[in-house]
Scaffold this motif. Structure first.
Motif, PDB file in Angstrom:
ATOM      1  N   SER A 251       7.057   2.513 -22.230  1.00 23.37           N
ATOM      2  CA  SER A 251       7.462   0.543 -21.442  1.00 23.37           C
ATOM      3  C   SER A 251       7.982   0.472 -20.071  1.00 23.37           C
ATOM      4  CB  SER A 251       7.900  -1.161 -22.431  1.00 23.37           C
ATOM      5  OG  SER A 251       6.051  -1.150 -23.211  1.00 23.37           O
ATOM      6  N   TYR A 252       9.004   1.526 -20.776  1.00 25.73           N
ATOM      7  CA  TYR A 252      10.528   1.908 -19.531  1.00 25.73           C
ATOM      8  C   TYR A 252       9.248   2.539 -18.789  1.00 25.73           C
ATOM      9  CZ  TYR A 252      13.654  -0.512 -21.625  1.00 25.73           C
ATOM     10  OH  TYR A 252      13.880  -1.147 -23.087  1.00 25.73           O
ATOM     11  N   ALA A 253       8.644   3.423 -18.723  1.00 22.50           N
ATOM     12  CA  ALA A 253       8.110   5.142 -18.523  1.00 22.50           C
ATOM     13  C   ALA A 253       6.619   4.451 -17.530  1.00 22.50           C
ATOM     14  CB  ALA A 253       7.293   6.109 -18.987  1.00 22.50           C
ATOM     15  N   ARG A 254       6.658   3.299 -17.477  1.00 23.65           N
ATOM     16  CA  ARG A 254       5.697   2.688 -16.856  1.00 23.65           C
ATOM     17  C   ARG A 254       5.912   1.653 -16.124  1.00 23.65           C
ATOM     18  NH1 ARG A 254       1.831  -0.021 -22.211  1.00 23.65           N
ATOM     19  NH2 ARG A 254       0.231   2.004 -22.212  1.00 23.65           N
ATOM     20  N   TYR A 255       6.658   1.275 -16.430  1.00 20.47           N
ATOM     21  CA  TYR A 255       8.071   0.410 -15.212  1.00 20.47           C
ATOM     22  C   TYR A 255       8.325   1.038 -14.098  1.00 20.47           C
ATOM     23  CZ  TYR A 255      11.920  -2.498 -13.074  1.00 20.47           C
ATOM     24  OH  TYR A 255      12.775  -3.132 -12.016  1.00 20.47           O
ATOM     25  N   GLY A 256       8.704   2.413 -14.022  1.00 20.73           N
ATOM     26  CA  GLY A 256       9.348   3.149 -13.822  1.00 20.73           C
ATOM     27  C   GLY A 256       8.054   3.951 -12.601  1.00 20.73           C
ATOM     28  N   TYR A 257       6.933   3.701 -13.564  1.00 20.79           N
ATOM     29  CA  TYR A 257       6.000   4.460 -12.604  1.00 20.79           C
ATOM     30  C   TYR A 257       5.385   2.903 -11.658  1.00 20.79           C
ATOM     31  CZ  TYR A 257       0.860   4.218 -10.686  1.00 20.79           C
ATOM     32  OH  TYR A 257      -0.095   4.121 -10.409  1.00 20.79           O
ATOM     33  N   LEU A 258       5.872   1.403 -11.740  1.00 18.79           N
ATOM     34  CA  LEU A 258       5.370   0.503 -11.375  1.00 18.79           C
ATOM     35  C   LEU A 258       6.638   1.187 -10.140  1.00 18.79           C
ATOM     36  CD1 LEU A 258       3.928  -2.241 -12.904  1.00 18.79           C
ATOM     37  CD2 LEU A 258       2.789  -0.948 -11.458  1.00 18.79           C
ATOM     38  N   ARG A 259       7.618   0.920 -10.002  1.00 16.36           N
ATOM     39  CA  ARG A 259       8.759   1.027  -8.797  1.00 16.36           C
ATOM     40  C   ARG A 259       8.736   1.956  -8.221  1.00 16.36           C
ATOM     41  NH1 ARG A 259      13.587   2.323 -11.568  1.00 16.36           N
ATOM     42  NH2 ARG A 259      14.592   1.997  -9.378  1.00 16.36           N
ATOM     43  N   ALA A 260       8.227   2.882  -8.522  1.00 18.06           N
ATOM     44  CA  ALA A 260       8.203   4.653  -7.832  1.00 18.06           C
ATOM     45  C   ALA A 260       6.602   3.768  -6.514  1.00 18.06           C
ATOM     46  CB  ALA A 260       7.190   5.484  -8.694  1.00 18.06           C
ATOM     47  N   ALA A 261       5.654   3.384  -7.564  1.00 21.33           N
ATOM     48  CA  ALA A 261       4.818   3.682  -6.417  1.00 21.33           C
ATOM     49  C   ALA A 261       4.675   2.477  -6.020  1.00 21.33           C
ATOM     50  CB  ALA A 261       3.399   2.915  -7.201  1.00 21.33           C
ATOM     51  N   CYS A 262       5.464   1.076  -5.841  1.00 20.52           N
ATOM     52  CA  CYS A 262       5.491   0.158  -5.097  1.00 20.52           C
ATOM     53  C   CYS A 262       6.036   1.140  -4.358  1.00 20.52           C
ATOM     54  CB  CYS A 262       6.072  -1.246  -5.714  1.00 20.52           C
ATOM     55  SG  CYS A 262       5.353  -1.753  -6.631  1.00 20.52           S
ATOM     56  N   GLY A 263       7.306   1.378  -4.544  1.00 21.59           N
ATOM     57  CA  GLY A 263       8.599   2.382  -3.164  1.00 21.59           C
ATOM     58  C   GLY A 263       7.101   3.136  -1.399  1.00 21.59           C
ATOM     59  N   VAL A 264       5.979   3.931  -3.029  1.00 21.07           N
ATOM     60  CA  VAL A 264       5.317   4.839  -1.687  1.00 21.07           C
ATOM     61  C   VAL A 264       4.756   3.612  -0.583  1.00 21.07           C
ATOM     62  CG1 VAL A 264       3.299   6.412  -2.069  1.00 21.07           C
ATOM     63  CG2 VAL A 264       5.335   6.739  -3.090  1.00 21.07           C
ATOM     64  N   TYR A 293      -0.154  -3.923 -17.831  1.00 20.71           N
ATOM     65  CA  TYR A 293       0.511  -3.612 -17.984  1.00 20.71           C
ATOM     66  C   TYR A 293       1.934  -4.519 -18.126  1.00 20.71           C
ATOM     67  CZ  TYR A 293      -1.634   0.863 -19.318  1.00 20.71           C
ATOM     68  OH  TYR A 293      -3.048   1.624 -20.162  1.00 20.71           O
ATOM     69  N   VAL A 294       2.094  -5.463 -16.542  1.00 19.76           N
ATOM     70  CA  VAL A 294       3.418  -5.857 -17.106  1.00 19.76           C
ATOM     71  C   VAL A 294       3.689  -6.477 -17.834  1.00 19.76           C
ATOM     72  CG1 VAL A 294       4.348  -7.889 -15.351  1.00 19.76           C
ATOM     73  CG2 VAL A 294       3.240  -6.096 -13.881  1.00 19.76           C
ATOM     74  N   LYS A 295       2.485  -7.585 -18.221  1.00 17.94           N
ATOM     75  CA  LYS A 295       2.759  -8.701 -19.803  1.00 17.94           C
ATOM     76  C   LYS A 295       3.029  -7.727 -20.895  1.00 17.94           C
ATOM     77  CE  LYS A 295       0.337 -12.277 -18.594  1.00 17.94           C
ATOM     78  NZ  LYS A 295      -0.894 -12.820 -19.012  1.00 17.94           N
ATOM     79  N   SER A 304      13.641  -7.877 -13.039  1.00 18.58           N
ATOM     80  CA  SER A 304      14.105  -9.549 -12.169  1.00 18.58           C
ATOM     81  C   SER A 304      12.971 -10.339 -11.549  1.00 18.58           C
ATOM     82  CB  SER A 304      14.957  -8.554 -10.911  1.00 18.58           C
ATOM     83  OG  SER A 304      14.557  -8.205  -9.917  1.00 18.58           O
ATOM     84  N   GLN A 305      13.929 -11.960 -10.808  1.00 18.81           N
ATOM     85  CA  GLN A 305      12.902 -12.753 -10.242  1.00 18.81           C
ATOM     86  C   GLN A 305      12.192 -11.632  -9.303  1.00 18.81           C
ATOM     87  OE1 GLN A 305      11.983 -15.217 -12.183  1.00 18.81           O
ATOM     88  NE2 GLN A 305      10.040 -15.787 -10.301  1.00 18.81           N
ATOM     89  N   ALA A 306      13.217 -11.524  -8.365  1.00 14.32           N
ATOM     90  CA  ALA A 306      12.373 -10.696  -7.301  1.00 14.32           C
ATOM     91  C   ALA A 306      11.351  -9.453  -7.698  1.00 14.32           C
ATOM     92  CB  ALA A 306      12.830  -9.957  -6.407  1.00 14.32           C
ATOM     93  N   ARG A 307      11.650  -9.171  -8.638  1.00 12.79           N
ATOM     94  CA  ARG A 307      10.494  -7.608  -8.841  1.00 12.79           C
ATOM     95  C   ARG A 307       9.167  -7.931  -9.262  1.00 12.79           C
ATOM     96  NH1 ARG A 307      11.287  -2.193  -7.425  1.00 12.79           N
ATOM     97  NH2 ARG A 307      12.908  -2.696  -7.720  1.00 12.79           N
ATOM     98  N   ARG A 308       9.164  -9.596 -10.548  1.00 10.59           N
ATOM     99  CA  ARG A 308       8.720  -9.886 -10.613  1.00 10.59           C
ATOM    100  C   ARG A 308       7.143 -10.308  -9.361  1.00 10.59           C
ATOM    101  NH1 ARG A 308      11.508 -13.299 -15.158  1.00 10.59           N
ATOM    102  NH2 ARG A 308      11.016 -11.917 -16.749  1.00 10.59           N
ATOM    103  N   ILE A 309       7.769 -10.951  -9.240  1.00 12.25           N
ATOM    104  CA  ILE A 309       7.513 -11.883  -7.422  1.00 12.25           C
ATOM    105  C   ILE A 309       6.415 -10.612  -6.576  1.00 12.25           C
ATOM    106  CG2 ILE A 309       7.405 -12.532  -5.363  1.00 12.25           C
ATOM    107  CD1 ILE A 309       9.700 -14.270  -6.178  1.00 12.25           C
ATOM    108  N   GLN A 310       7.074  -9.626  -6.609  1.00 13.40           N
ATOM    109  CA  GLN A 310       6.640  -8.179  -6.374  1.00 13.40           C
ATOM    110  C   GLN A 310       5.468  -7.365  -6.423  1.00 13.40           C
ATOM    111  OE1 GLN A 310       8.849  -4.539  -6.164  1.00 13.40           O
ATOM    112  NE2 GLN A 310       8.105  -3.724  -4.086  1.00 13.40           N
ATOM    113  N   PHE A 311       5.228  -7.700  -7.736  1.00 13.10           N
ATOM    114  CA  PHE A 311       4.306  -6.812  -8.518  1.00 13.10           C
ATOM    115  C   PHE A 311       3.062  -7.821  -8.685  1.00 13.10           C
ATOM    116  CE2 PHE A 311       7.047  -4.653 -12.040  1.00 13.10           C
ATOM    117  CZ  PHE A 311       7.256  -3.509 -11.195  1.00 13.10           C
ATOM    118  N   HIS A 312       3.772  -9.161  -8.127  1.00 10.98           N
ATOM    119  CA  HIS A 312       2.431 -10.116  -8.531  1.00 10.98           C
ATOM    120  C   HIS A 312       1.824  -9.621  -6.997  1.00 10.98           C
ATOM    121  CE1 HIS A 312       2.220 -11.722 -12.927  1.00 10.98           C
ATOM    122  NE2 HIS A 312       3.705 -11.966 -12.660  1.00 10.98           N
ATOM    123  N   MET A 313       2.463 -10.005  -5.863  1.00 10.69           N
ATOM    124  CA  MET A 313       2.099 -10.128  -4.875  1.00 10.69           C
ATOM    125  C   MET A 313       0.897  -9.115  -4.017  1.00 10.69           C
ATOM    126  SD  MET A 313       5.010 -11.376  -1.965  1.00 10.69           S
ATOM    127  CE  MET A 313       3.547 -12.105  -1.028  1.00 10.69           C
TER     128      MET A 313
END
Length: 337
Positions: A251-264, A293-295, A304-313
């Motif tokens: 789950s931590y690895a998937r989160y890391g992927y989402l953060r990196a992908a959103c950064g790109v 996978y977010v759930k 964080s609330q900001a990160r949840r909003i980012q993924f959903h938007m």
């Protein structure tokens, strides 16, 4: 200083150098002034066209611990690999030539590594913006001794350590079969750091902020230019490693992927129209992944609330996310100016 084993250990400090004449002296001086003295300092001049080649040679004449290698320009990965190939130390570290070090950095890194019988020692950093402005997003007073599974958790949690090469000291044998990818011109640290964390038996992290990471608008890491997809590719590779070998950290690895992908994706939003196809494809990839996978990520990883909003938007209303992101960047730039 520690006991005899620490005093005898030779650390190879590899410094790729390319057209940084304004900053090179401060960088090298901070290495020369380290409280841990048994250093092999390798300045790899990667085909610089300014005064850096002469500066490197001058430094070698002033300190016999310094070796200079002049090579045709091949990029950061090639310069680091050249340094590794010329090194003879028991341990290997890297410094970017526009940054500088606290005088105790290598003493702390080596002391922790030997104390914990670790293969990798990591410290923390401060972002330096000039004119006395600095910032760190790392949590204070952290000291972690980890196996690889734990290390893959923390590398994917904001507030701890990153994938950068320069905040780490590694036992030499880790690089027996690992080199930096010379076909990757940006974000080359990702894949190598994941390989090192996988190969290491034990990793120690100390949150003392001993590396000063200079933020330059014209640096490779801060220019938009050609957009690097390497963080996306490398974090997918990291997820594969974790899924096969450390499933409890998935789950931590998937989160890391989402953060990196959103950064790109954020970088693609700031880029010109030639990246439109890539931007749309990545948005769809992020959307599909997040919906799946977010759930499950939220059950194990604090978002964080900001990160949840980012993924959903990005997943459901990407046009609105794009507008808000561009507005945020405009406000941030105005404040800095």
């Amino acid at each position: 200083m520690g006991g005899n084993k620490q005093d005898r250990a030779l650390i190879s400090v590899i410094v790729p150098v390319y057209n940084v004449e304004r900053y090179l002296d401060q960088c090298v001086q901070s290495i020369v002034d380290q409280t841990y003295r048994n250093l092999e300092i390798i300045l790899v001049d990667d085909g610089s066209t300014d005064s850096c080649p002469a500066k490197c040679d001058d430094w070698a004449g002033r300190d016999d611990r310094i070796m200079v290698v002049h090579r045709p320009n091949g990029g950061l990965s090639a310069a680091r690999n050249t340094g590794i190939d010329h090194s003879t130390g028991d341990y290997i570290g890297f410094v970017d030539s526009d940054d500088w070090l606290d005088s105790r950095m290598y003493e702390v890194l080596l002391s922790n590594l030997l104390k914990e019988s670790a293969d990798i020692s990591i410290i923390s950093s401060t972002y330096e913006y000039g004119e006395g402005r600095s910032f760190s997003n790392k949590l204070a007073s952290q000291y972690l001794v980890m196996d690889s599974a734990q290390a893959f958790r923390y590398v994917n949690i904001p507030g701890y350590y990153d994938v950068a090469a320069w905040d780490k000291l590694c036992i030499r044998s880790l690089f027996d079969d690992i080199r930096y990818p010379e076909d990757v011109r940006k974000n080359e640290d990702y894949g190598v750091t994941y390989k090192l964390l996988d190969k290491a038996g034990k990793i120690v992290y100390d949150s003392q902020r001993l590396y000063h990471y200079r933020q330059r608008l014209d640096s490779l890491s801060n220019t938009v230019g050609a957009v690097s997809m390497e963080p996306v590719h490398a974090t997918k590779y990291m997820m594969d490693i974790v899924a096969k070998r450390y499933p409890d950290a998935l789950s931590y690895a998937r989160y890391g992927y989402l953060r990196a992908a959103c950064g790109v994706y954020d970088t693609l939003l700031r880029s010109d129209s030639k990246y439109r196809t890539a931007r749309i494809a990545l948005q769809r990839e992020i959307s599909s992944f997040a919906r799946r996978y977010v759930k499950s990520i939220e059950k194990e990883v604090h978002l964080s609330q900001a990160r949840r909003i980012q993924f959903h938007m990005i997943s459901y209303i990407p046009w609105a996310y794009g507008l808000l992101f561009k507005l945020y960047k405009l406000v941030k730039r105005t404040r800095l100016e």
